[in-house]
Write an enzyme that holds these catalytic residues in place. Structure first.
Site, mmCIF file in Angstrom:
data_model
loop_
_atom_site.group_PDB
_atom_site.id
_atom_site.type_symbol
_atom_site.label_atom_id
_atom_site.label_comp_id
_atom_site.label_asym_id
_atom_site.label_seq_id
_atom_site.Cartn_x
_atom_site.Cartn_y
_atom_site.Cartn_z
ATOM 1 N N CYS A 1 0.832 -1.204 0.000
ATOM 2 C CA CYS A 1 0.000 0.000 0.000
ATOM 3 C C CYS A 1 0.867 1.255 0.000
ATOM 4 C CB CYS A 1 -0.918 0.011 1.214
ATOM 5 S SG CYS A 1 -2.012 1.453 1.255
ATOM 6 N N HIS B 1 1.276 -6.865 -6.729
ATOM 7 C CA HIS B 1 0.572 -5.808 -7.447
ATOM 8 C C HIS B 1 1.541 -5.282 -8.500
ATOM 9 C CE1 HIS B 1 -2.238 -2.082 -7.259
ATOM 10 N NE2 HIS B 1 -1.616 -2.124 -8.429
ATOM 11 N N ALA C 1 -9.413 -6.376 -6.907
ATOM 12 C CA ALA C 1 -9.786 -5.298 -5.996
ATOM 13 C C ALA C 1 -10.947 -4.508 -6.587
ATOM 14 C CB ALA C 1 -8.583 -4.400 -5.712
ATOM 15 N N ARG C 2 -10.650 -3.522 -7.435
ATOM 16 C CA ARG C 2 -11.706 -2.610 -7.900
ATOM 17 C C ARG C 2 -12.792 -3.310 -8.713
ATOM 18 N NH1 ARG C 2 -8.614 0.837 -11.252
ATOM 19 N NH2 ARG C 2 -7.110 -0.854 -11.092
#
Length: 496
Positions: free
Chosen positions: A113, A180, A239-240
């Site tokens: 993050c 990621h 995720a999104r």
């Protein structure tokens, strides 16, 4: 090892702040996700929590000293939920992992993050520049807990650096690595670097979970396999794409988002989800329709009851509340937590003020004030204290020279005073104004109806505010802080 969660050939709900709470995790499982990650939870806050079995909701709650539920889980997801923490300290990470390990399937450390709330304490993507600390944290966790340990990273500025890091990570004994495929400074608008993920997958022997393809590659369930192939990874984490419509996990195709939102809201009601969290998730699903009439109604709602009205789920909300109240009554009748106990010269009970249990603008303090006037007593006097460690409040009310207090600490001074008033009212057998309670006449019918309808005349409003202001003034003057530091009564409560 038998019974341990496998990260090979899975599709997972990614950890997302404010999204990955229990309702969204359960919905993702319904639609076909194999594994679900909770939102990143910070080790410092989690280390202060206590594990509590919630017999009413049938959940396990990890509750902070100020009684906020930091993490809520249930039996349904026990074998498939991954607890993700933000940490920069091996020993603190182990403390948290050991606290939750019996109730989750795996432990994950956030190392990807890039947001300030994560990196400012050396957590998240800040760890990428300190591989020695990464290794210390992961080795401590692998040696100290019985569940699989994983981590989620971002790619480093060069492929060589990235491969060097993941090889070190693999040697710690972790069960999988989620990657990621973006650099620390990149954001969702930047394309995902599938070539980096592919190189990582070829460099290690443990499962690699590809993440970051929601915008570029994954728009439906059929795209998940294509992303997996493009990244050369064992598994995929969404995720999104899942936040916008969690039915992306379904092999039957995307469902209408309206239907998905209703299913999400049912879980939010069933598990007493924080209404502001519920609103946030629904608004993410609404996307460009957030300014539609439905979107505006959701945004203006303040409770799950009001949100349920926007979706026509009032009957479901009412029935669920009746079921939960029946469980609550059964639990209370078995343990008799409502029995008052004398603590010195103060009568105590474990009572919490639940705003949703009272009509708008009707409060226990109001009923206690009106009863005191009717009995020609001095108005109730509230003395409030605040704990240093979590800024929580506890109030004692004096009525007719007797003191009453709740043993539970509240998140705000006003809530603490309401809880004290409830204790007094219940001990004395006086109505407190709860929804469904027979009208006692303490708050006259005209005033009560005016408040409920939000249409009180100006004179009545002024009188009410004068009475409330008088009470607040007396209370503010008597507020003190436990363990030092004068408290500014205007300071708002500390919310996460």
């Amino acid at each position: 090892m038998a019974g341990r969660l496998s990260f090979s050939n899975i599709t997972a709900l990614a950890p997302m702040v404010r999204v990955g709470t229990l309702p969204m995790r359960l919905l993702a499982l319904d639609y076909g996700a194999d594994v679900v990650y909770c939102e990143e939870l910070i080790d410092i806050k989690m280390a202060l929590c206590q594990r509590q079995v919630n017999d009413v909701l049938q959940t396990v709650d990890f509750v902070a000293p100020d009684d906020r539920v930091m993490f809520r889980t249930c039996e349904r997801e026990k074998d498939r939920v991954v607890f993700q923490m933000g940490t920069a300290d091996p020993e603190r990470a182990l403390t948290v992992a050991q606290l939750v390990e019996k109730d989750v399937a795996a432990i994950d450390v956030n190392m990807g993050c890039p947001k300030e709330y994560s990196t400012k304490g050396g957590m998240g993507a800040a760890l990428l520049s300190d591989p020695d600390k990464i290794e210390a944290i992961l080795r401590t966790l692998v040696a100290g807990v019985s569940k699989p340990v994983t981590c989620k990273i971002r790619i480093l500025p060069s492929l060589e650096e990235t491969l060097s890091l993941v090889r070190r990570i693999e040697k710690t004994g972790v069960a999988a690595i989620a990657v990621h495929g973006r650099f620390k400074e990149e954001r969702p608008r930047h394309p995902v670097h599938c070539d980096y993920i592919q190189a990582v997958a070829q460099a290690v022997s443990i499962p690699v979970i590809a993440n970051g393809g929601s915008l570029d590659l994954v728009k439906s369930n059929g795209d998940i396999q294509e992303f997996r192939k493009a990244a050369g990874a064992s598994s995929v984490m969404l995720a999104r794409a899942a936040m916008w419509n969690p039915s992306v996990f379904s092999g039957q195709g995307l469902l209408p988002v309206e239907r998905v939102m209703e299913e999400y809201l049912k879980y939010a009601i069933r598990y007493d989800n924080n209404p502001f969290n519920t609103k946030y998730c629904l608004c993410q699903m609404l996307r460009d329709k957030v300014e539609s009439p439905l979107g505006k109604q959701v945004q203006s709602a303040q409770t799950n009851a009001e949100i349920s009205e926007a979706y026509g789920l009032q009957d479901f909300y009412r029935q669920t509340q009746e079921q939960l109240q029946a469980r609550r009554d059964a639990v209370q009748s078995g343990s008799r937590p409502d029995r008052p106990v004398l603590d010195g010269d103060v009568v105590t009970m474990p009572v919490r003020f639940e705003r949703r249990e009272y009509p708008p603008q009707i409060t226990p303090k109001m009923f206690l004030l009106e009863w005191s006037r009717k009995e020609k007593l001095e108005q109730p006097l509230y003395e409030t204290v605040q704990r240093c460690q979590d800024r929580a409040f506890q109030s004692t009310v004096t009525v007719a020279e007797r003191k009453y207090r709740s043993t539970l600490w509240e998140k705000s001074k006003k809530f603490a005073e309401q809880a004290a008033a409830i204790v007094c009212l219940r001990v004395l057998g006086i109505p407190e104004g709860r929804i469904g309670e027979e009208d006692s006449g303490l708050v006259c019918k005209r005033k009560r109806e005016a408040k409920l309808n939000g249409a009180a005349d100006e004179e009545g409003s002024k009188k009410r505010h004068v009475a409330e202001d008088q009470q607040e003034a007396g209370s503010e003057a008597s507020a003190v802080l436990v363990n030092g530091d004068a408290h500014d009564p205007q300071t708002p409560p500390n919310h996460q």
